[in-house]
Design an enzyme around this catalytic site. Sequence first.
Site, mmCIF file in Angstrom:
data_model
loop_
_atom_site.group_PDB
_atom_site.id
_atom_site.type_symbol
_atom_site.label_atom_id
_atom_site.label_comp_id
_atom_site.label_asym_id
_atom_site.label_seq_id
_atom_site.Cartn_x
_atom_site.Cartn_y
_atom_site.Cartn_z
ATOM 1 N N ARG A 1 -58.486 16.445 -17.254
ATOM 2 C CA ARG A 1 -59.235 17.641 -16.643
ATOM 3 C C ARG A 1 -60.046 18.090 -17.941
ATOM 4 N NH1 ARG A 1 -53.577 20.800 -16.048
ATOM 5 N NH2 ARG A 1 -53.284 18.722 -15.300
ATOM 6 N N LYS B 1 -46.436 9.595 -23.339
ATOM 7 C CA LYS B 1 -46.007 9.074 -22.178
ATOM 8 C C LYS B 1 -44.640 8.305 -22.658
ATOM 9 C CE LYS B 1 -49.706 8.796 -19.008
ATOM 10 N NZ LYS B 1 -49.427 10.060 -18.216
HETATM 11 N N1 BES Z 1 -53.183 9.903 -15.793
HETATM 12 C C1 BES Z 1 -52.274 10.884 -15.584
HETATM 13 C C2 BES Z 1 -51.859 11.154 -14.121
HETATM 14 C C3 BES Z 1 -51.160 9.834 -13.269
HETATM 15 C C4 BES Z 1 -49.764 9.832 -13.387
HETATM 16 C C5 BES Z 1 -52.084 9.029 -12.747
HETATM 17 C C6 BES Z 1 -49.453 8.663 -12.886
HETATM 18 C C7 BES Z 1 -51.377 7.944 -11.864
HETATM 19 C C8 BES Z 1 -50.004 7.731 -12.099
HETATM 20 C C9 BES Z 1 -52.805 12.197 -16.099
HETATM 21 O O1 BES Z 1 -53.758 12.220 -17.143
HETATM 22 C C10 BES Z 1 -51.495 12.877 -16.592
HETATM 23 O O2 BES Z 1 -50.794 12.371 -17.528
HETATM 24 N N2 BES Z 1 -51.212 13.935 -15.948
HETATM 25 C C11 BES Z 1 -50.066 14.812 -16.388
HETATM 26 C C12 BES Z 1 -50.500 16.085 -16.361
HETATM 27 C C13 BES Z 1 -49.594 17.320 -16.989
HETATM 28 C C14 BES Z 1 -48.898 16.938 -18.613
HETATM 29 C C15 BES Z 1 -49.827 18.508 -17.020
HETATM 30 C C16 BES Z 1 -48.931 14.512 -15.333
HETATM 31 O O3 BES Z 1 -49.261 14.713 -14.056
HETATM 32 O O4 BES Z 1 -48.138 14.375 -15.769
HETATM 33 MN MN MN Z 2 -52.653 11.789 -18.997
#
Ligand code: BES
Ligand code: MN
Length: 478
Positions: free
Chosen positions: A331, A256
């Site tokens: 997932r 991230k």
């Molecule tokens: N934990 C995150 C989702 C999230 C984002 C929770 C902001 C709380 C606040 C999840 O694991 C994630 O990173 N999802 C990605 C998926 C994408 C890479 C397909 C996302 O939502 O960007």
């Molecule tokens: Mn994630």
Amino acid sequence: MDFKILLKQPVQNQVFIIDEEAKISQLHGITESETAFANTCFANDQTLITFNRYGYFHFVFLVRTKKTNSQTCESIRKYGADLQGICNKYKLTDIIVNNLTATANAAILLAEGLALANYQFLKYRTNAKKITHSLHTVYFTKNSATLKEVNQLSITIDAIYKARTLVNEPLCFLSAEQLATEIAALGKEAGFKVTIFNKARLEKEKMGGILSVNRGSIQPPTFTIMEYIPKKAINKKPIVLVGKGVVYDTGGLSLKPTLNSMDRMKSDMSGAALVSCAMYAIAKMQLPLHIVALVPATDNRPGENAYVPGDVVTMASGATVEVLNTDAEGRMLLGDALHWAKRYKPELVADFATLTGAASVAVGEHGIVCMGTADDQTKHAFRESGFRQYERLVEYPLWDEYGDQIKSDIADIKNTGGSSGGAITAGKFLEHFIDYPWMHFDIAGVSFATAKKGYTPIGGTAYGMRMLLDFLIHYGRA
Ligand code: BES
Ligand code: MN
Ligand code: ZN
């Protein structure tokens, strides 16, 4: 932290809830000039009035009817939060709630807002004693609440406090193993069975989804199974709850961006906190339901041995997944847990996960994105619980076309579906691992608050807990 909600009244601080301005005259000992003062306040749209009796306080709260019953109830909770602020300002320790309205649950709602707002996470404060809220007990007058309501509220608040604390705990304390240990303690206290799988057991069960996310980590993963079997269950087959337990999400090698996006990622186990503390409440309330809860847990890190974009992972179900983004890790965990749930032949499975930023972008912090294959009656019941508790649900579709977005060139599916419809393509991924009626709740937008709002303090919110418990309390009693 311990918040008491009881059914007797040893103190004099009291809040009177009224629904008509004229009822102010029913208050014991109120003078004519006080009544006139209150009426002026009400005329100026003031709702909560304070009378300092020098030694104790009387508050008068006028319930104003909103467009819907759900909104009226929520406004009562919110004034509970306001009252919490006032009580602590005056260093009150106890307060009695006295309901003089026609709304039977007004006192419970006010106490709920008050208790929810009074939560604090002080473990890491060296000045904890000094800043601890003075208020610690709410009482009800005899006709303001039933013993059952008081017990249910007290347990619900307890479960929410516990879940918020788990979310607020940082990774340096709450590793996957520590999370499992905390869940075992909940089971012991409330009376449900807890089984913890370690890494070797996960390998034996071929839980490739959880194991591959864990590869970049320096701490082992866990899979925690909770089971509550009451003496007389009204459901023949169990209900299974599943909670995403990513104790920290760096994104893995698909790291991230550092600027702010990782700040709240200790909260990526909010689903796990929600279902395990819901189990605590279920057992404490002795609900007549056979319920299982599953928590797959690990952190997601870019260590030396981390899984990489392009890897193909064989999941516990045998399905193969092409990993195109290691940040779509939730997932991967849930796929294995949802597959495990099949062995119970469940009549319903509900998963709670901080799964996608897309869900958060779509509905913000005002509701939960949900989708699933459960029947209309079940969906309706969830929606009603959402409105009753003001933890509202927005249902998204699981149309086939979204499934096309996660087709892989080299494996059964891939773990990302492109930039459009992100919350749904995540749901389509999960759908791959179910063979039972199922609901998925994406709580990414609601699980963590960065500013205090009404009865929700900064940090973990446990949003969804009241909705879920309300659903289970009403389950099978339509
Ligand atoms: N934990 C995150 C989702 C999230 C984002 C929770 C902001 C709380 C606040 C999840 O694991 C994630 O990173 N999802 C990605 C998926 C994408 C890479 C397909 C996302 O939502 O960007
Ligand atoms: Mn994630
Ligand atoms: Zn995540």
